[in-house]
Design an enzyme around this catalytic site. Structure first.
Site, PDB file in Angstrom:
ATOM      1  N   HIS A 129      18.878  13.915  -4.636  1.00 10.04           N
ATOM      2  CA  HIS A 129      18.780  14.632  -5.979  1.00 10.04           C
ATOM      3  C   HIS A 129      19.644  13.828  -7.060  1.00 10.04           C
ATOM      4  CE1 HIS A 129      18.324  18.162  -8.381  1.00 10.04           C
ATOM      5  NE2 HIS A 129      19.656  18.177  -8.665  1.00 10.04           N
ATOM      6  N   ASP A 151      16.989  17.845 -13.120  1.00 10.82           N
ATOM      7  CA  ASP A 151      17.439  19.259 -12.678  1.00 10.82           C
ATOM      8  C   ASP A 151      17.488  20.364 -13.638  1.00 10.82           C
ATOM      9  OD1 ASP A 151      19.186  20.614 -10.426  1.00 10.82           O
ATOM     10  OD2 ASP A 151      20.356  20.982 -12.201  1.00 10.82           O
ATOM     11  N   TYR A 159      21.669  30.153 -13.472  1.00 13.79           N
ATOM     12  CA  TYR A 159      21.214  30.967 -12.294  1.00 13.79           C
ATOM     13  C   TYR A 159      21.040  32.192 -12.305  1.00 13.79           C
ATOM     14  CZ  TYR A 159      21.738  26.216 -10.085  1.00 13.79           C
ATOM     15  OH  TYR A 159      21.754  24.737  -9.991  1.00 13.79           O
TER      16      TYR A 159
END
Length: 302
Positions: free
Chosen positions: A280, A107, A213
């Site tokens: 994931h 990730d 982010y």
């Protein structure tokens, strides 16, 4: 046995790490993603530290902004160049006389690892990526794949100024929801003990994690924000020359299989291992499969 250590870095950041195996042995460095911590690797740290599995020195930091590692307040402090600097400094401390035997990353950890492998390939002998898109593929899919654009819209939620409050509400209900199965149920691996690890981590703060982010230009277009459509990455920022394993849970709802297309153009020494039926969260779901694939990769050409 997993030990907890703190590495002060020369540029003022400190990284809290989990580690196993004797210092001075060849080093495996493991990087977590969002909303995870170093503890996701504990089983693999112990596995690869054993003599029968290589006897490595295994280290997993909490990335900056996570847990008890340094958490700078400014969003800009989470740009890739700063994260790469952290890793290069950590490698210099843990493996001063040789490159890493391998850098293993999932990730957001993978996003940093792709950058480090491009910029400083001499830091590692091998790279192993787990469900983390190559930046060239991610940009392409964000610009041209409606399915990936839809799958990535959650990134805008995590950039909201109130994201931390919303993620913390109702006992971190939204964060635990990230782990849900397609049927909307908690997965079997999310035991009470694992829940407690995540609660303890998130209680130490979520702003650093959300700032990854906020600092990234790679976000899907939406009405009023299509800046990604004008973004271009030069080819020299995309090539990875070290032998690379990409292990990919094919049922990842956020990172779609189209992200695997074209990888050999950027990664000449690529081994791609798609894992059907894994999501994931493959590190939690199938730790034995992850250990097996990494073990094979580490033994090649030895």
């Amino acid at each position: 046995m997993i030990e907890s250590i703190v590495h002060p870095l020369p540029h003022g950041i400190h990284l809290h790490c989990h580690a196993s195996g004797a210092p001075g042995r060849p080093v495996l460095l493991f990087l977590h993603g969002f909303p995870e911590g170093a503890f996701i690797w504990d089983e693999l740290l112990a596995h690869f530290a054993r003599p029968e599995h290589g006897g490595y020195r295994c280290v997993a930091p909490f990335l900056r902004g996570f847990g008890r590692s340094s958490t700078p307040a400014e969003v800009e402090a989470y740009r890739a160049k700063h994260l790469v600097r952290d890793l290069a400094a950590l490698i210099a401390l843990e493996s001063p006389n040789a490159p890493l035997a391998a850098l293993v990353a999932h990730d957001w950890g993978g996003a940093v690892a792709w950058n480090l492998a491009n910029q400083q390939p001499q830091c590692m002998e091998r790279l192993a990526i787990i469900n983390s898109p190559h930046p060239g593929a991610f940009l392409r899919e964000l610009q041209h794949s409606p399915a990936q654009q839809d799958a990535s819209q959650y990134m805008h939620f995590l950039c909201r100024p109130d994201a931390e409050a919303l993620l913390s509400a109702n006992g971190y209900q939204r964060l635990f929801g990230f782990f849900d199965t397609p049927a909307g149920q908690p997965p079997a691996w999310l035991t009470d003990a694992v829940r407690a690890q995540y609660r303890d981590l998130w209680a130490q703060g979520l702003t650093g994690a959300c700032n990854y982010y906020r600092a990234s230009p790679l976000r899907p277009p939406r009405p009023g924000d299509d800046s990604v459509m004008a973004l271009a990455l030069p080819p020299e920022m995309l090539t990875v020359s070290v032998p690379t394993l990409v292990l990919w849970g094919m049922d990842d709802p956020a990172l779609l299989p189209g992200l695997l297309d074209g990888l050999p153009d950027w990664v000449p020494e690529l081994q791609l291992r798609p894992v059907e039926g894994a999501s994931h969260w493959i590190v939690h779901e199938q730790p034995a499969r992850v250990a097996q694939e990494l073990g094979r990769f580490l033994l090649q050409n030895k």
